[in-house]
Design an enzyme around this catalytic site. Structure first.
Site, mmCIF file in Angstrom:
data_model
loop_
_atom_site.group_PDB
_atom_site.id
_atom_site.type_symbol
_atom_site.label_atom_id
_atom_site.label_comp_id
_atom_site.label_asym_id
_atom_site.label_seq_id
_atom_site.Cartn_x
_atom_site.Cartn_y
_atom_site.Cartn_z
ATOM 1 N N LYS A 287 0.841 -1.196 0.000
ATOM 2 C CA LYS A 287 0.000 0.000 0.000
ATOM 3 C C LYS A 287 0.877 1.247 0.000
ATOM 4 O O LYS A 287 2.037 1.213 0.395
ATOM 5 C CB LYS A 287 -0.913 0.003 1.238
ATOM 6 C CG LYS A 287 -1.831 -1.216 1.339
ATOM 7 C CD LYS A 287 -2.913 -1.187 0.280
ATOM 8 C CE LYS A 287 -3.865 -2.360 0.413
ATOM 9 N NZ LYS A 287 -3.303 -3.630 -0.065
ATOM 10 N N ASP A 288 0.294 2.366 -0.429
ATOM 11 C CA ASP A 288 1.019 3.623 -0.487
ATOM 12 C C ASP A 288 1.570 4.006 0.881
ATOM 13 O O ASP A 288 0.929 3.775 1.909
ATOM 14 C CB ASP A 288 0.099 4.745 -0.974
ATOM 15 C CG ASP A 288 -0.275 4.601 -2.439
ATOM 16 O OD1 ASP A 288 -1.115 3.736 -2.734
ATOM 17 O OD2 ASP A 288 0.273 5.338 -3.262
ATOM 18 N N ARG A 289 2.744 4.628 0.868
ATOM 19 C CA ARG A 289 3.309 5.141 2.118
ATOM 20 C C ARG A 289 2.615 6.439 2.519
ATOM 21 O O ARG A 289 2.195 6.589 3.670
ATOM 22 C CB ARG A 289 4.816 5.389 1.969
ATOM 23 C CG ARG A 289 5.466 5.923 3.252
ATOM 24 C CD ARG A 289 6.894 6.374 3.026
ATOM 25 N NE ARG A 289 6.959 7.514 2.118
ATOM 26 C CZ ARG A 289 6.723 8.778 2.481
ATOM 27 N NH1 ARG A 289 6.361 9.068 3.729
ATOM 28 N NH2 ARG A 289 6.818 9.761 1.604
#
Length: 352
Positions: free
Chosen positions: A80-82
């Site tokens: 998942k996106d940071r």
């Protein structure tokens, strides 16, 4: 490399204005959708975890460390996106062990929201979808025009490009992949190797999709296309009859593009000719992917947007909520609406 070079043309027309995305983590929220009933018993402890401005790999390392197990004992379905507020599942392999105290892993960037036992570990790619809540701030665009464009996207979907984040800053991952491909060598570090192989495959796929967006065929089946359902990895060839399948019109069935690997591009007709042409423009990348042992796979060209809703909490804020199949990028939906400008802090709360 520019975004246009890495992705391709928009399908819905020019951007309708500008906005900021990810001014704060709450502006980009992701909830993993996992359709697996958990039994409540077994040697695997499944964790429902909320992360803020923290990438998945670092969260996994912290959880494993707190549990006192090696990193190989923790699993997750997807990255998942940071720069986001995300909720996703992890699993810890704890044979014969009690539930560990995971509080040492928790702080303002990570919270364990739920713990459930299960007989099996969480497999990569096991999630079926991701739910998104996005807040576009500093919006400078006409609301009626945005509403009309969003209705259009709900009906036709968007090109299923791999998002720019797959390629690193200014396409750095593609440049690095080309460097390794020129030498027909592979990085020793597994995570670097995986990142560059993925960037190369994604770039080639986007090249094929860009050509089909440019000629308008991205959402229409052609004889020789390989068709796939939204949530299926299997595909079948399109003849004359398949090209008029009513499931194409309701965004259930789609033409696909290549995820390059070993062997010739399957399919036939005009679609195969295009894929062969793209491969001929990038022979070193194609050979490199094949020599790395990658299997030839397919990815749908058209991305249906599930449960799309939107509203304007403030005149300069657009909030979107939707669901996408696993492995698809929310930013390619936003790209069909507005141009994104660099983030600046906003004080408006995210309204649900």
């Amino acid at each position: 490399m520019t975004e246009l070079e890495l992705l391709g043309p928009r399908a819905s027309g020019d951007a309708l204005g500008t906005a900021v995305l990810k001014a704060v983590a709450e502006d980009f929220q992701v909830d993993e959708v996992l359709d697996i009933p958990l039994s409540g018993q077994g040697e695997h402890l499944w964790l429902w975890v909320e992360k803020r401005d923290l990438n998945t790999e670092e969260a996994a390392r912290r959880l494993a460390r707190a549990a006192g197990v090696p990193a190989r004992s923790i699993s997750y379905a997807g990255l998942k996106d940071r720069q986001a507020l995300t909720r996703q599942w992890f699993s810890l392999h704890l044979p014969g062990k009690a539930d560990p105290d995971l509080s040492r892993a928790e702080d303002e960037t990570l919270r364990v929201l739920k713990q459930v036992r299960h007989q099996r570990k969480l497999q990569r790619g096991a999630h079926s979808a991701n739910g998104f809540t996005l807040r576009l701030t500093g919006l400078q665009a006409d609301h009626p025009a945005l509403d009309a464009r969003l209705e259009q996207l709900k009906q036709q979907g968007v090109p299923n490009y791999f998002g720019a984040q797959r390629f690193g800053h200014a396409g750095g991952n593609v440049h690095d992949a080309l460097d390794w491909a020129t030498r027909q060598a592979l990085p020793e570090q597994r995570n670097v190797r995986s990142r560059l192989l993925s960037a190369a495959r994604s770039y080639l796929f986007n090249q094929v999709l860009a050509a089909r967006v440019a000629d308008g065929s991205w959402q229409h089946a052609q004889v020789g296309d390989l068709l796939a359902f939204t949530d299926s990895r299997s595909f079948f060839a399109a003849g004359e009859a398949e090209c008029s399948d009513p499931r194409l019109a309701i965004l259930d069935l789609h033409p696909t593009g290549p995820l390059w690997g070993e062997g010739p591009a399957p399919g036939g007709g005009t679609p195969q000719a295009l894929e062969t042409e793209v491969g001929a423009r990038h022979p070193q990348l194609c050979q490199w992917l094949a020599r790395a042992g990658m299997d030839h796979e397919r990815r749908i060209l058209r991305l249906p947007i599930g449960r799309l809703t939107w509203h304007y909490p403030e005149p300069d804020i657009l909030q979107l909520e939707f669901v996408l199949p696993a492995g698809c990028f929310a930013t390619v939906v936003v790209r069909e609406l507005v141009d994104l400008v660099p983030a600046g802090q906003t004080d408006s709360p995210c309204v649900f």
